[in-house]
Design an enzyme around this catalytic site. Structure first.
Site, PDB file in Angstrom:
ATOM      1  CD  GLU A   1      -1.510  -2.558   1.238  1.00 18.49           C
ATOM      2  OE1 GLU A   1      -0.656  -2.883   2.331  1.00 18.49           O
ATOM      3  OE2 GLU A   1      -2.473  -3.179   1.520  1.00 18.49           O
TER       4      GLU A   1
ATOM      5  CG  HIS B   1     -10.778  -6.791   6.629  1.00 16.57           C
ATOM      6  ND1 HIS B   1      -9.834  -7.496   7.822  1.00 16.57           N
ATOM      7  CD2 HIS B   1     -10.338  -7.255   5.789  1.00 16.57           C
ATOM      8  CE1 HIS B   1      -8.846  -8.484   7.211  1.00 16.57           C
ATOM      9  NE2 HIS B   1      -9.260  -7.662   5.701  1.00 16.57           N
TER      10      HIS B   1
HETATM   11  C1  LIG Z   1      -1.851  -4.944   4.436  1.00 13.72           C
HETATM   12  C2  LIG Z   1      -3.476  -5.818   3.258  1.00 13.72           C
HETATM   13  N1  LIG Z   1      -3.532  -5.141   2.052  1.00 13.72           N
HETATM   14  C3  LIG Z   1      -4.714  -5.911   1.216  1.00 13.72           C
HETATM   15  C4  LIG Z   1      -5.389  -7.080   1.987  1.00 13.72           C
HETATM   16  C5  LIG Z   1      -6.164  -8.077   1.656  1.00 13.72           C
HETATM   17  N2  LIG Z   1      -5.658  -9.423   2.246  1.00 13.72           N
HETATM   18  C6  LIG Z   1      -5.622 -10.367   1.702  1.00 13.72           C
HETATM   19  S1  LIG Z   1      -5.699 -11.474   1.691  1.00 13.72           S
HETATM   20  C7  LIG Z   1      -4.370 -11.383   0.907  1.00 13.72           C
HETATM   21  C8  LIG Z   1      -3.196 -11.706  -0.327  1.00 13.72           C
HETATM   22  C9  LIG Z   1      -2.713 -12.965   0.926  1.00 13.72           C
HETATM   23  O1  LIG Z   1      -1.880 -13.345  -0.425  1.00 13.72           O
HETATM   24  P1  LIG Z   1      -0.883 -14.234   0.653  1.00 13.72           P
HETATM   25  O2  LIG Z   1      -0.222 -13.768   0.884  1.00 13.72           O
HETATM   26  O3  LIG Z   1      -0.843 -15.082  -1.077  1.00 13.72           O
HETATM   27  O4  LIG Z   1      -1.537 -15.938   0.967  1.00 13.72           O
HETATM   28  P2  LIG Z   1      -3.158 -16.553   0.823  1.00 13.72           P
HETATM   29  O5  LIG Z   1      -3.706 -16.037   0.809  1.00 13.72           O
HETATM   30  O6  LIG Z   1      -2.414 -17.149  -0.640  1.00 13.72           O
HETATM   31  O7  LIG Z   1      -2.444 -17.492   1.512  1.00 13.72           O
HETATM   32  C10 LIG Z   1      -4.710  -9.618  -0.142  1.00 13.72           C
HETATM   33  C11 LIG Z   1      -4.557  -8.833  -0.656  1.00 13.72           C
HETATM   34  C12 LIG Z   1      -4.850  -7.579   3.635  1.00 13.72           C
HETATM   35  N3  LIG Z   1      -5.664  -7.898   3.903  1.00 13.72           N
HETATM   36  N4  LIG Z   1      -3.800  -6.199   4.456  1.00 13.72           N
END
Ligand SMILES: Cc1ncc(C[n+]2csc(CCOP(=O)(O)OP(=O)(O)O)c2C)c(N)n1
Ligand SMILES: [Mg+2]
Lengths: 323, 325
Positions: free
Chosen positions: B57, B126
């Site tokens: 971000e 959230h």
């Molecule tokens: C700082 C932040 N930015 C965006 C999000 C929204 N978000 C939640 S999970 C996610 C993807 C995460 O992917 P990864 O780290 O690969 O974990 P996975 O869900 O695949 O286990 C995003 C963008 C968040 N929770 N926190």
């Protein structure tokens, strides 16, 4: 690993999967709401990580039900939390993404991607300071390795030679974004290589994950500083219940499901440990029952009191009480 | 048209006329945006104009600032204000201040948009609302989008403005239906009179406007008085003129907001009214806001933590009776 442990890992994986399918069902019924991130497909990783890293502190993210259960939190209290009930791990105030239990050295439970990594670094500093040998494990996805906090954590953990195990669950996606469309690396361990020893493991293989993490844990104990383990895995469902996951091809899903971690562990039990079908069924039935009991418990549990709203904003009965 | 479609159309139409407009953010390109606001734009404009970013971000806003310095007009999408917190350094130290610190030599024609607020059981990491933090930063234009028509016109204007704009949306409004009047332009900095009335001015913004409108028939019935409902629309600058006109008519002020009461945005509106229009007021102003607690997961507790139509009715009716209405 011995036969008993192999059986336990299998049991927890089956329990984890049944738990997740049940959570999905109850989400669709409206008993569970909010964000629900299922761990189906990634059970080998969640379970073996907890069993291998059995003593130190664990910091994780929001896809965390199976880890919490494998860590020793009761399926009942986890399910009740998903249902938002007073008997839940966080008394209904946290929900699916926020499961914590310091008595199991389990610090959840964080829904800000990458946000828990600096916390894990700090905790590793505390453990080193206290002369503890157990170390700390931080678990995060491939997507989290693009956060600023990730790089800061690699740097500080390495500069301070902290007993911190970075466990990356690389499932190739951050929600709908393919990891390679936003980073030049297929393997995220590339990012850690300049700072620390890195290892790779097949995250769909519970035995391999266990062995790799045992080795990593030993490295922490031996004072070699932080270590990065990357496990390649696959989530079968969408990112959360609100994501249909349609950005992945059928072929892609077929290939990853052919590596199913539960099928593979079952095969290990049969071929290497001579476990017979009847014993397997007993384990599976036990898992089924545990999930049923968890759901019954959650359904029968009361909602939290409205007074709960104002509890735990500040520490009651602590020093410097603010009431 | 849906709220998210109105936002989409505003982005689409401006992108079509100005090739300097680019969009960046997490999941905004191929995936179409987590609330589907950028749906279809990737296919139309390609990856050069829709940059899928990693989860970073601080960089999303920081890069947008650099793009604006470099001559583009970026629209940065952040998934929610809760993650926008990671970009607050860029928003406050850079985006808001570069124009002033450079004595006007640097301009930043850019938009940062994100939703906020309580949705349904997303828990405290959230569910927050932080408009009060942003609206107090000099140098940022802050818009709060509650309405479909406003969504279309305000976002379009925001994209074409030369000052940096924060566009705050609400998690629960993306599928709200409404009509867009394409022929009539609006001034995005002007408050919107949602409903006229002579006796009580109710000021609100974002989703609380809908909750207030739901509450109004019962309030009017129970008190036998008419409510004037104002959607602030712009939180910085604030359209005090429209508020003053209404207060001179009604003499009574209620502010309804979803954020935490302590230090919440509505306190600014009330302190302005007390300072500037004290002798116009016939009753002490009433403020209805969220509780000063992190937002809990359980639905019952979650609803207890924010204003709802029922609570708005009850609070205003009690206040009205206490004040001789
Ligand atoms: C700082 C932040 N930015 C965006 C999000 C929204 N978000 C939640 S999970 C996610 C993807 C995460 O992917 P990864 O780290 O690969 O974990 P996975 O869900 O695949 O286990 C995003 C963008 C968040 N929770 N926190
Ligand atoms: Mg991932």
């Amino acid at each position: 690993m011995n036969k008993l442990l192999a059986e336990e890992i299998y049991y927890l994986m089956v329990l984890g999967r049944k738990f997740e399918f049940s959570a999905k069902e109850h989400y669709m019924k409206g008993d569970i709401s909010g964000f629900l991130h299922l761990d189906i497909g990634q059970e080998a990783l969640s379970v073996s990580a907890m069993k291998a890293f059995d003593r130190g502190d664990v910091f994780s993210g929001y896809r965390v039900h199976v880890m919490a259960i494998a860590r020793g939190l009761s399926p009942k209290s986890v399910m009740a939390e998903l249902f938002g009930k007073a008997t839940g791990v966080s008394r209904g105030k946290g929900g699916s993404m926020h499961l914590y239990d310091p008595s199991h050295f389990f610090y959840g439970g964080d829904a800000i991607v990458g946000g828990h990594l600096p916390n894990a670094v700090g905790c590793a500093y505390a453990r080193k300071y206290q002369g503890s040998e157990e170390g700390v494990m931080a678990i995060f996805g491939d997507g989290a390795t693009n956060c600023g906090a990730f790089f800061e954590s690699l740097n500080i953990a390495s500069a301070q030679n902290l007993p911190l195990l970075f466990l990356c669950e690389n499932n190739g996606y951050a929600i709908g974004t393919k990891i390679t469309s936003v980073t030049p690396f297929l393997k995220q361990s590339k990012k850690a290589e300049p700072y620390m020893r890195t290892m790779e493991v097949d995250g769909m293989d519970a035995v391999a994950v266990y062995d790799a993490l045992k080795e990593a844990q030993k490295s922490l104990h031996d004072g070699h500083g932080p270590i990065f383990v990357e496990a390649f895995t696959c989530r079968y469902e969408g990112h959360s219940m609100s994501d249909p996951g349609s950005y992945r091809t059928q072929l892609e899903m077929q290939i990853c499901k052919s590596q199913d971690p539960i099928d593979r562990m079952k095969k290990v039990l049969i071929e290497q440990y001579q476990v017979d079908t009847a014993s397997l069924e007993t384990l599976e039935d036990r898992a089924e029952r545990a999930v049923e009991e968890a759901v019954d418990f959650a359904l029968a549990s009361p909602e939290p009191d409205e007074a709960e709203l104002y509890q735990n904003i500040f520490c009651q009965g602590c020093a410097n009480v603010i009431s | 048209m849906l709220y998210r479609e109105a936002l989409n159309r505003a982005i689409d139409e401006t992108m079509a006329i100005d090739s300097n407009i680019v969009v960046l953010g997490e999941d905004i390109g191929r995936y179409g945006g987590s609330y589907r606001v950028t749906e279809g734009l990737f296919a139309k404009y390609g990856e050069k104009r829709l940059m899928d970013t990693p989860i970073a971000e601080m960089s999303i806003v920081g890069n947008a600032i650099g793009m604006a310095i470099g001559g583009l007009r970026p629209i940065a999408e952040l998934m929610t204000v809760n993650f926008a917190l990671l970009a607050f350094d860029q928003i406050i130290n850079h985006m808001a201040k570069l124009h002033y610190m450079s004595a006007g030599k640097i301009t930043l024609p850019m938009v940062v948009r994100f939703p906020q607020g309580v949705s349904k059981q997303l828990a405290s990491q959230h569910s927050e609302s932080y408009e009060q933090m942003l609206a107090s930063v000099p140098g940022l234009i802050v818009l709060a989008v509650s309405d479909v028509n406003y969504a279309y016109h305000a976002l379009k204007k925001a994209i074409l403005m030369d000052d940096p704009v924060i566009v705050i949306e609400h998690e629960l409004l993306y599928n709200k239906k409404g009509n867009v009047d394409f022929d009539r332009d609006i001034d995005p900095l002007k408050a919107r009179i949602v409903k006229e009335g002579d006796d009580i001015t109710i000021v609100s913004y974002l989703k609380m406007v809908d909750d207030v409108m739901e509450a109004v028939p019962q309030i009017e019935e129970k008190l036998g008085k008419q409510c004037e409902v104002i959607d602030l629309c712009a939180l910085n600058p604030i359209d005090y003129q429209t508020l003053a006109l209404s207060l001179k008519k009604t003499g009574r002020l209620v502010v309804v907001e979803e954020d935490h009461k302590k230090g919440g945005f509505g306190s600014q509106v009330i302190s302005w009214a007390v300072e500037e229009l004290f002798y116009t007021l016939d009753a002490s102003p009433l403020r209805i806001a969220g509780e000063d607690v992190p937002i809990p997961y359980n639905r019952k507790l979650e609803l207890a933590s924010i204003p709802t139509p029922d609570k708005i009715v009850a609070r205003i009716v009690t206040w009205g009776e206490q004040n001789g209405l």
